[in-house]
Structure formats: structure tokens, C-alpha cells
Write an enzyme that holds these catalytic residues in place. Structure first.
Site, PDB file in Angstrom:
ATOM      1  N   ASP A 485       6.998  48.040 -42.404  1.00 47.12           N
ATOM      2  CA  ASP A 485       6.178  47.907 -41.199  1.00 47.12           C
ATOM      3  C   ASP A 485       6.016  46.440 -40.820  1.00 47.12           C
ATOM      4  OD1 ASP A 485       4.485  48.681 -39.147  1.00 47.12           O
ATOM      5  OD2 ASP A 485       3.100  49.790 -40.431  1.00 47.12           O
ATOM      6  N   ASP A 555       3.771  54.814 -32.580  1.00 47.60           N
ATOM      7  CA  ASP A 555       2.554  55.346 -33.197  1.00 47.60           C
ATOM      8  C   ASP A 555       2.003  56.490 -32.359  1.00 47.60           C
ATOM      9  OD1 ASP A 555       2.343  53.911 -35.474  1.00 47.60           O
ATOM     10  OD2 ASP A 555       0.995  52.381 -34.673  1.00 47.60           O
TER      11      ASP A 555
HETATM   12  C1  DGJ Z   1       1.509  51.065 -38.141  1.00 47.00           C
HETATM   13  C2  DGJ Z   1       2.507  52.168 -38.322  1.00 47.00           C
HETATM   14  O1  DGJ Z   1       3.191  52.385 -37.121  1.00 47.00           O
HETATM   15  C3  DGJ Z   1       1.797  53.405 -38.806  1.00 47.00           C
HETATM   16  O2  DGJ Z   1       2.691  54.474 -38.891  1.00 47.00           O
HETATM   17  C4  DGJ Z   1       1.164  53.114 -40.138  1.00 47.00           C
HETATM   18  O3  DGJ Z   1       2.164  52.875 -41.088  1.00 47.00           O
HETATM   19  C5  DGJ Z   1       0.227  51.934 -40.020  1.00 47.00           C
HETATM   20  N1  DGJ Z   1       0.860  50.813 -39.408  1.00 47.00           N
HETATM   21  C6  DGJ Z   1      -0.307  51.542 -41.368  1.00 47.00           C
HETATM   22  O4  DGJ Z   1      -1.011  50.389 -41.328  1.00 47.00           O
END
Ligand code: DGJ
Length: 743
Positions: A485, A555
Site C-alpha cells: 500500500d 477503496d
Molecule cells: C488503503 C487501502 O486502499 C485499503 O484497502 C486498506 O489497505 C487501508 N489502506 C489500510 O490502511
């Protein structure tokens, strides 16, 4: 797929069965562009295609030839391959170079060229590759500025089986004094007219890669990123299409940059009716000093030309990127169906809770459990712990990652783990030990975003530290998947370790650092499936695909929003790259309630997974999800490798449709989606694509009848009353399986 050079005319003709790309060494030694478009028959001399401006017709131009030369060449009116600044062409230059005496005028002239089979690797950078030398041919043209000794190498690789040309540029300082590169585009393409519309992908967090269309008019239209990553705001991609071009037919030129940092894509229409397209590293925050003996390699741009409409362009990118950019054992392997705990628990999970979710996932048919953010350091929310990649909280994970991984594997599931290597919370052991490891400008307070700073990935010792920590975590436990990430953009791009004169390199060196760490980790753990992620889809670009065969698309897991996001993403990126999960309702990002059927029907056109507490589902929902999972398994090869067609755009109306067809046109999966709208609507039908007109097909939900491909593609598939009666949430969705009739 030859590349032909004619000594007599100084012309290069690159062609395959679809495309011709023709250049000429101009009399002033620069490289002129004669033609780029549909394949044309080779001939000895294309010189008549040169438009160079005439002295009488263009009175306020200056000639690039020596005085006294009878002919006249105005660079302002000449189509060029790599135009320079300050020498009579007032359009945007492809590069700006500055000598030690601050002179910015350079005169790069043809010196030599080389044609070879296959394609070279780009040092430290992602790029499309060939598996055998027969798949592409490469032309490298070396240009020289004799005064400074600088050499500029223009590289072109044309593929045998794709209407695609990969371009990049290398500057080598063969002189005795330093020079500074202030702008270096990966490709610059001049087109003889500007009758185009632009198509590009724009958005922001939770609405990434929405499609934008506009008419190219006089002036400069530019998109890009100065955020340090490719960004969710503008994807590193631009297409030019003729007015009237649609998904199925018409001329399109695609431009995609294989890069994950700051980028620029622009189209310039001049007042003489021509167009210039450029793409490369964004020149803001970029200065690259080249000492004598040093070389700078640009990222690679991939140009696609087609007459087969936008689907034709996208299908080329999909296949090329899926098979010649993605790498490793997971490139072609069926991807595991994931259950991720993030939306269910956030960072404050307990081991019992995540085991419960995994267990239910297993019962439903899911195959890999991903433990997301929160397993390391003192991390229960996003305020602390980032950077401390080891388990300190034994209450949360009594047996550490090793223990959890064992338990997950004992269930017969694979195990995945989340990292965010590039970031650090001020409240972390790592930051306390190395406060100068972040990007910060001396004397200024660095900006926080999500309570985190950006680690200075241009520094070797920072990357070494992370490699060591990640290597330890991944080798102690049995880990099958890593989600990498990156949750904030870069600011204060100043490196405490960069030597004098190198601060302008930090943004690019940061990206090279990310690539380098990825390369080390995938080399060490070749069997791990890497998924890239950036606060959802903020670094969803071809560069990432070289290291991680799939990426978290957004997300935003709201099914209706996801239709827009996945539809837009499909302009460049294959379904094999798009991770798509079914999540809970009301949706975490939009608060919207959509039926589980719709959520599944959208997620199955991507790399399917779930992102919720599966134990909250009632019996009926469990049954439906189980059926969806079984269905996805049955068709996952088709979804991953089939030819994808966009059929109806959600950006144009209240419905969307898309489909994938296998190679021999014997099987297809069609997704149809109707957005909530006004009641008493019209009849709906979908014209399918990519089937064989002669073949006879059955269609699921239309039992007792067969259809010929030509009917399905022209008269279409009628939706009937079902689409007039809205489902829960006011929307309607349906998946059709189209199969060749068995005799
Ligand atoms: C952003 C990601 O897109 C989410 O899926 C998740 O992993 C969060 N970060 C965790 O902090």
C-alpha cells in the site's frame, strides 16, 4: 515486422501488419516524422510526405538550413521526432537541456543508428519485454550535439503481434562538462492535423479513472501528476480519437506511460492545424545533472494505433500489458479468490475475529485470507506504528504472523499480508530512531497526511532497512501474497542525503527506489503474489504492473461506483490487474445499499474477492455468495485472459454493459447493469461483440432457444420485462453466459 532503413533517402520505415511509422533524417540532421498510422505499402522514397514550411507561405518562420541553401525548412512547420527548444519551433519541446554555461541551445544531429531483433531491458525501469527476439524489432537512432558532446538515443521497438510501438530516450554525456536535463519526454509525436478528440482518465480518491472526452482545439491541453506518484487524479494515459470514433470502430492513437511517479501527458494543437502529443516525466520538480560519462534513461511510452475503435485500442493494451509487461509465476496463473479483513475490522482486529472471517470465507469457497493494516508495531489505528514491521502486540497475535499463517494454512487457505513500506508514523520506533529518513525540507515543518511522513526511498540505507524487515517477516512466516500500500502523496521533496546539485532528482529517484525494492523482493520471493495499492487506486499504472500483476482498483467498493471505476480503468488495464471485492452494505464509502447480486456481478469482472465480515451474512446471502464464488471459479480463466469489450458506457446514460469472449469465440460472459432511475423505463437491449457471426449460441436465462452470433451482435440481446422491474436498491443487473451450442 521489419524496420527498413534506406541509405539513399535517409528514411526509416517501421511496420507490422497494422501500423506504419515513417521517419526521415532531415537535411539539418534532426529526425523528421513523415507518417504514423495504418500500415502502408513500403516504397523507396516517402520524402514527398515531408511538410517543412515554405519561405513565401510562412513569412515569419526561420529556416533551419544554412543560409544560401535554396530550400527552406521551418521547424515550426516540420513534423519532428524529438523537437528541441529555442531553434525556431515555438511549440513545446521534447527536451530542455542546459549546459554548464547555462546555454540551452543544442543541435542534435543524426550520427548513427542500429537495428536489432528483440528489445533491450531498461536499466532500473519497468518496460514491456519480448520473450523471444522474433516478437519485436528495435531501432535506436543516435543523435549528437557536437559542441557539448551530448548524445541522445531515440529508441523504437515495434511488436510483431501488436499495433504497438514502445519508445524511450537516453541521454549520455560524452562531453567534458556537466549538463542539466530540465525536461525529458519519453515520446513526442507530431501529427499532420488536429481533428481529434482527447480521451483521458481522471478522478480522485474513491472515484479514480473516470472517463473524460473533449475536443482538441488550438492551444495546449495537459494532464499529469506532481504528487510523486501516478495518482488517482490523472492516469498516465491519453488517447486521440477521430470525431465519430466509438468503441467498435474508428481511428484511435493511444499513449500510455510505463511509470509510477510524476508524469505529464499533453496534446498541443497549433494554429496551423497540426497536433503534437508528448508524454514523459513531469518537468516540475525535475532537474537531472549529467556529469561527463553519465547517462539518463527515460521511462517508456507505449503508442498504440488502431482503426478498431476504443475497444481495439484497449484490447491491445490489455493483451500487451498482461503478457509482455506483467511478469512472474502469477502472470498467467489463476488468481486466488481473496477474503480481506480491512472493511470488516480495520486495524483493531483480534486474532479470533480474523480467524472467524477466514473460516467462513473458506466455507464459502474463498481461497486466500489477507491480513490488512494493523498487524505490526503499536498499530490499532492509523496514528502510530507505521514503519515497525514486526509484531509487538502479542495480545493481538499471540503466535505472531507465523502463528496466524499456520492457522490459516491449516484451514486449507493461503495467507496474505499488508505492508506500507514507503511510509512512517512519527509515533513509531523507526521514526524515533531515524527522524532524518523522511522527505523534509530543512527548517520547515513536514506536512502530515494520514498521520504519516514519506520515507526517503531515494536512499539506499532506507530501502535496505525495509528490505531486511520485510524479508524477515516474509521468510519467518509462510506468506503467499503481499498487498503493498501507499497512502499519501509526496511533499517537501528534499533528501537529507542527496549531494549538492541533486535535489531535483529526488522525485524520480524515489520512484526508482520503489522499483528497486520491489525487484529485490520479487526476486527473493518469486512465488508470492504481489498486489499494489495506493489508498485504493492512486498508483494504478503500467509501471506497477511490471512488479505486481494485480492492483487494488479503488477503496470505493460501492457496486454502482465500481462500475464507473472499472469501466474507466479498462481503457488501458486488463481485468487481470483489477482487484474487485464484494463488500458489506451500507457501503463504507458511499453509505449506499446495493443488492448482493449487483455487488457480485460487478466484482466478477475483475480479480474477485470479498472485503467484509462474512459472519454477518444471513443464510440466503451466504447461499448467493457461495453460488457467485463457484461461478467466478468456473469462469476465472475467461475473465482473466479473454478479450474484453465495453458495450454500454455508464458515463453516457443510466446503464452499463461489458463482456469477455474467449479466443475461439465459443464462450462469453456478459455483464449488464441498470442504474437506479425513473420508473416506467424503456426497453433495453445489448448488442454483443466479438462473437463469431456464424456460430450458434445458447444464452443463460434464455433457455429453449438459440441465437446466431450475427443476431446477438446486430439485433442484440433483448432484456425484456426483467429490466423494467427494479430490484432491491432500484437497480438491475444480470450476467449472461453465452456458449456455443453443442452439436
Ligand atoms: C488503503 C487501502 O486502499 C485499503 O484497502 C486498506 O489497505 C487501508 N489502506 C489500510 O490502511
Amino acid at each position: 515486422m521489419p524496420i527498413i532503413f534506406s541509405k539513399e533517402t535517409g528514411e526509416f520505415h517501421l511496420y507490422n501488419q497494422d501500423v506504419s511509422y515513417i521517419m526521415q533524417i532531415l537535411k539539418n540532421g534532426q529526425i523528421g516524422s513523415l507518417y504514423y498510422g495504418r500500415r502502408i505499402r513500403h516504397r523507396e522514397d516517402f520524402g514527398h510526405l515531408l511538410e517543412g514550411g515554405i519561405s513565401a507561405g510562412h513569412p515569419r518562420s526561420m529556416s533551419a538550413y544554412e543560409e544560401g541553401d535554396a530550400s527552406f525548412l521551418s521547424m515550426q512547420h516540420t513534423k519532428q521526432e524529438y523537437p528541441c527548444a529555442g531553434r525556431g519551433d515555438f511549440r513545446e519541446p521534447a527536451f530542455v537541456l542546459e549546459a554548464a554555461n547555462e546555454n540551452r541551445i543544442f543541435d542534435f544531429r543524426y550520427e548513427s543508428h542500429e537495428i536489432f531483433a528483440g528489445k533491450k531491458k531498461l536499466e532500473g525501469l519497468p518496460a514491456v519485454y519480448t520473450q523471444d527476439d522474433g516478437e519485436a524489432q528495435t531501432l535506436e537512432i543516435a543523435l549528437r550535439d557536437t559542441l557539448s558532446g551530448m548524445r541522445c538515443i531515440l529508441s523504437y521497438s515495434i511488436f510483431r503481434d501488436f499495433p504497438a510501438i514502445a519508445r524511450s530516450v537516453r541521454f549520455c554525456n560524452d562531453g567534458t562538462e556537466r549538463c542539466i536535463l530540465r525536461r525529458v519526454m519519453s515520446a513526442s509525436v507530431d501529427l499532420p492535423d488536429s481533428d481529434y478528440e482527447l480521451l483521458y482518465l481522471t478522478g480522485a480518491w474513491a472515484r479514480e479513472r473516470h472517463v473524460k472526452n473533449l475536443k482538441l482545439e488550438e492551444g495546449l491541453h495537459r494532464i499529469g501528476s506532481t504528487r510523486g506518484s501516478s495518482s488517482g487524479e490523472y492516469n498516465p494515459f491519453l488517447a486521440l480519437k477521430r470525431p465519430g470514433t466509438d468503441e467498435m470502430s474508428g481511428e484511435v492513437l493511444g499513449f500510455s506511460l510505463i511509470y509510477s511517479g510524476n508524469h505529464l501527458e499533453q496534446a498541443e494543437a497549433d494554429t496551423f492545424g497540426t497536433a503534437r502529443v508528448q508524454l514523459g516525466i513531469h518537468p516540475a520538480w525535475f532537474d537531472w545533472e549529467l556529469a561527463p560519462g553519465e547517462t539518463f534513461q527515460s521511462p517508456e511510452a507505449v503508442l498504440v494505433y488502431t482503426r478498431d475503435g476504443l475497444n481495439g485500442m484497449s484490447q491491445t493494451y490489455h493483451e500487451l500489458y498482461r503478457t509482455h509487461l506483467a511478469r512472474g509465476v502469477w502472470r498467467d496463473r489463476e488468481r486466488p479468490l481473496v477474503i480481506n479483513n480491512w472493511e470488516a475490522t480495520g486495524a483493531a482486529f483480534t486474532e479470533d475475529k480474523v480467524l472467524e472471517i477466514a473460516r467462513r470465507g473458506k466455507e464459502l469457497g474463498l481461497e486466500l485470507f489477507v491480513l490488512d493494516d494493523g498487524w505490526f508495531g503499536e498499530r490499532d489505528d492509523d496514528t502510530k506504528g507505521l514503519g515497525d514491521w514486526y509484531v509487538t502486540n502479542k495480545e493481538k497475535l499471540p503466535g505472531g504472523i507465523e502463528g496466524l499463517s499456520e492457522k490459516i494454512h491449516a484451514m486449507g487457505m493461503r495467507f496474505g499480508l499488508w505492508f506500507e513500506p514507503e511510509m512512517v508514523n512519527p509515533d513509531s520506533d523507526l521514526y524515533r530512531a531515524h527522524p532524518d529518513w523522511i522527505l523534509y525540507a530543512p527548517g520547515h515543518r513536514p506536512l502530515l497526511s494520514r498521520y504519516q511522513y514519506v520515507l526517503d526511498f531515494s536512499r539506499r540505507e532506507v530501502r535496505d532497512y525495509l528490505y531486511e524487515k520485510m524479508e524477515t517477516a516474509l521468510s519467518n512466516a509462510s506468506v503467499d501474497y503481499v498487498k503493498w500500500d501507499m497512502n499519501r502523496y509526496l511533499t517537501e521533496c528534499y533528501s537529507a542525503a542527496a549531494p549538492a546539485g541533486q535535489q531535483g532528482q529526488v522525485m524520480h529517484r524515489y520512484v526508482l527506489g520503489v522499483y528497486e525494492l520491489y525487484e529485490r523482493l520479487i526476486g527473493r520471493f518469486p512465488n508470492i503474489l504481489f498486489e499494489s495499492c495506493s489508498a485504493g487506486g492512486a498508483r494504478f499504472d503500467p509501471g506497477m504492473l511490471y512488479y505486481a500483476p494485480q492492483a487494488w482498483t479503488s477503496d470505493d467498493t460501492d457496486a454502482l461506483e465500481r462500475i464507473l471505476i472499472q469501466y474507466g480503468t479498462s481503457y488501458v488495464y486488463p481485468l487481470s490487474m483489477m482487484a474487485a471485492h464484494v463488500s458489506d452494505v451500507p457501503n463504507m464509502q458511499t453509505g449506499r445499499v446495493t443488492p448482493l447480486s449487483l455487488r457480485g456481478n460487478v466484482a466478477m469482472f475483475g480479480m474477485f474477492g470479498c472485503e467484509m465480515d462474512l459472519n454477518t451474512l444471513d443464510e440466503k446471502e451466504c447461499l448467493l455468495l457461495k453460488r457467485q464464488i463457484a461461478f467466478v471459479k468456473r469462469y476465472r480463466e475467461l475473465v482473466m485472459k479473454g478479450k474484453f469489450y465495453r458495450l454500454k458506457s455508464p458515463f453516457a446514460g443510466d446503464e452499463a454493459a461489458w463482456m469477455v469472449v474467449n479466443d475461439n469465440q465459443s464462450e462469453a460472459l456478459v455483464g449488464y447493469y441498470l442504474f437506479p432511475g425513473s420508473p416506467n423505463g424503456s426497453w433495453r437491449r445489448i448488442r454483443l461483440a466479438g462473437l463469431s457471426p456464424e456460430k450458434e449460441y445458447t444464452v443463460s436465462g434464455r433457455e429453449g432457444r438459440t441465437f446466431f452470433g450475427d443476431e446477438l451482435m446486430n439485433a442484440g440481446l433483448l432484456l425484456g420485462e426483467e429490466a423494467l422491474i427494479p430490484q432491491e436498491g432500484g437497480c438491475f443487473s444480470k450476467i449472461f453466459v453465452v456458449s456455443e451450442k453443442e452439436n
